[in-house]
Design an enzyme around this catalytic site. Structure first.
Site, PDB file in Angstrom:
ATOM      1  N   LYS A  79       0.842  -1.191   0.000  1.00 22.69           N
ATOM      2  CA  LYS A  79       0.000   0.000   0.000  1.00 22.69           C
ATOM      3  C   LYS A  79       0.879   1.244   0.000  1.00 22.69           C
ATOM      4  CE  LYS A  79      -3.982   2.025   2.430  1.00 22.69           C
ATOM      5  NZ  LYS A  79      -4.897   1.875   3.586  1.00 22.69           N
ATOM      6  N   SER A 154      -9.708   1.944   2.665  1.00 22.29           N
ATOM      7  CA  SER A 154      -8.816   2.645   1.772  1.00 22.29           C
ATOM      8  C   SER A 154      -7.811   1.735   1.073  1.00 22.29           C
ATOM      9  CB  SER A 154      -8.053   3.730   2.551  1.00 22.29           C
ATOM     10  OG  SER A 154      -7.253   3.143   3.577  1.00 22.29           O
ATOM     11  N   SER A 178     -10.061  -0.465   6.933  1.00 21.44           N
ATOM     12  CA  SER A 178      -9.497  -0.279   5.593  1.00 21.44           C
ATOM     13  C   SER A 178      -8.762  -1.478   5.021  1.00 21.44           C
ATOM     14  CB  SER A 178      -8.559   0.933   5.591  1.00 21.44           C
ATOM     15  OG  SER A 178      -9.282   2.128   5.731  1.00 21.44           O
TER      16      SER A 178
END
EC number: 6.3.5.7
Length: 486
Positions: A79, A154, A178
């Protein structure tokens, strides 16, 4: 995609038998990215030159008998809010478009020690603020199961990349769901560890008391492998817990006889999609048939979790994001004519709407005259939410419920309605407020073929029980074996 349908231990076995090379795995990853990335759009930055160089090094170690890493040779996606030395880290924000860190996050050092390979950096909602991946400053990631739907957020890029077979596993971060929510939307496994179990050093902070790095994988067993590699105390992180790390793989016995499961009635009330409710209750019956026992309970402060979270997370974001001023790192406005202009214009041009919304909300909640009414009260309610879990865990081993109230929604359906978007995290947020571990595993699909996630929540630092129950459920079903048809 066939290589990445294998279990981690099967790939390791083939590597050690010289049936595969690490270069083969990297080739497979970039081949798949070439096939599907123009539709899925999971990545922001690729690391092809570095990955192939690393593959050659690891293949040499394979020949020398030094292939001892827990994740040896496995291609991973990271990420883009986890800093990577020399590899662009943007947090999906224009403000960090040119940022190349000079050091690794601790989890990256641990992945290097485990001998995995970084394929690239994955798309996300800007600064991890969002639940659909539509808040990225660069492009929208799409759900591999249906490209007209969101992958969640996210960590949407992390979940989409694993679901699409572009990488073997990914790292995400979980502040209010997330990791788990996009894992549920994309039909993969997402684990949010106990707060403090995995170092946050090198994770670009959104809400420091809530953020936690964790793995996104295709199976619970693979999640246990990744957690084993990245967990542990870190003196560089003041919130890192100095606890013994058990052998998570040994917990995967498949035996849940006598396991006590709490089912909060608040998790099945108004707002939950009927298909989600049916799938989760069916999953509960599977665990019951394996010898687990369950009982309905009440967690009365759950209804306040969303409001509490958005006050606390936004307040911490307001403070954390003050460092992005156009002076020390990141993009500086070319229109600035004074020092004040540097601050105001760099932030105005660099931050997106959702980030600005949360900074403003947090600054208001922390301001003189409002601190006691909002921030302090939210902290008190957070304590009550944690107490709900403490009371339940006096009698039960796990809490079971849905990961999200609905399957993945269509792109654009909620982008102009932030309150509705925030409510998608109603079942995942309490976990972060309490600091306990939770996992999302696939437990079915709706009529449109979109995945549904089952959430299992455990006591602090009892990831072993969470993984044991999730693995037992997984072994009794085939949901985790289903793949999107890209």
């Amino acid at each position: 995609m066939s290589l990445f349908q294998s279990k981690l231990r099967d790939i390791q076995d083939r590597l050690h038998k010289k049936e595969l090379s690490v270069a083969d795995l990297v080739d497979e990853s970039y081949r798949r990215i070439g096939e599907v990335e123009d539709r899925v759009k999971a990545f922001l930055t690729l690391n092809e030159e570095g990955a192939r160089r690393r593959a050659a090094e690891l293949d040499d170690r394979l020949g020398d008998g030094e292939a001892k890493g827990l994740l040896f040779g496995l291609p991973a996606g990271i990420k883009d809010n986890i800093v990577t030395r020399g590899l662009r880290t943007t947090c999906a924000s224009k403000l960090l478009d040119n940022f190349k860190p000079v050091h690794h996050a601790t989890v990256m050092d641990k992945l290097d020690a485990a001998q995995s390979i970084t394929i690239g950096k994955l798309n996300m909602d800007e600064f991890a603020m969002g639940g659909s991946n539509e808040n990225s400053a660069y492009h929208v990631t799409r759900n591999p199961w249906n490209l007209e739907h969101v992958p969640g957020g996210s960590s949407g890029g992390s979940a989409a990349a694993v679901a699409a077979g572009e990488v073997f596993f990914a790292l995400g971060s979980d502040t209010g769901g997330s990791i788990r929510q996009p894992a549920a939307y994309c039909g993969v496994v997402g684990l949010k560890p106990t707060y403090g179990l995995v170092s946050r050093f090198g994770l670009v902070a959104f809400a420091s008391s809530l953020d936690q790095i964790g793995p996104v994988t295709r199976s619970v067993e693979d999640a246990a492998y990744v957690l084993q590699a990245i967990a542990g105390h870190d003196p560089l992180d003041s919130t890192s817990a100095n606890v013994d790390i058990p052998d998570y793989l040994s917990a995967l016995t498949g035996d849940v006889r006598g396991l006590r499961i709490a089912v909060p009635k608040e998790y099945f009330g108004e707002g939950i999609d009927p298909a989600v409710k049916d799938a989760v209750l069916t999953a509960l019956k599977v665990l019951e048939s394996q010898g687990a026992v369950w009982e309905e309970v009440s967690m009365p402060h759950n209804e306040y979790a969303v409001a509490t979270y958005y006050l606390l997370a936004s307040s911490e974001a307001s403070s954390n994001l003050a460092r992005f001023d156009g002076v020390r790192y990141g993009v500086r406005s070319s229109e600035a004519e004074s020092l004040l202009d540097v601050f105001v214009k760099s932030r105005s041009e660099g931050f997106g709407d959702e980030v600005k919304r949360r900074i403003m909300l947090g600054t208001y909640a922390l301001s003189s005259g409002y601190y006691d009414a909002y921030y302090l009260k939210a902290q008190k309610v957070r304590t009550l939410i944690k107490r709900d879990f403490d009371v339940v865990f006096e009698k039960f081993d796990l809490v079971l419920g849905p990961t999200a109230p609905t399957p993945a929604f269509k792109l654009g359906a909620q982008v102009d309605d932030p309150l509705t978007m925030y409510l998608n995290d109603i079942f995942s947020i309490p976990v972060n407020l309490a600091g306990v571990p939770a996992i999302s595993v696939p437990c079915g699909t709706n009529a449109e073929g979109l995945p549904i996630g089952l959430q299992l929540i455990g006591r602090a630092f009892d990831e072993s029980t969470v993984l044991r129950a999730a693995h037992a459920y997984e072994q009794a079903t085939d949901h985790h074996k289903q793949r999107p048809n890209l």
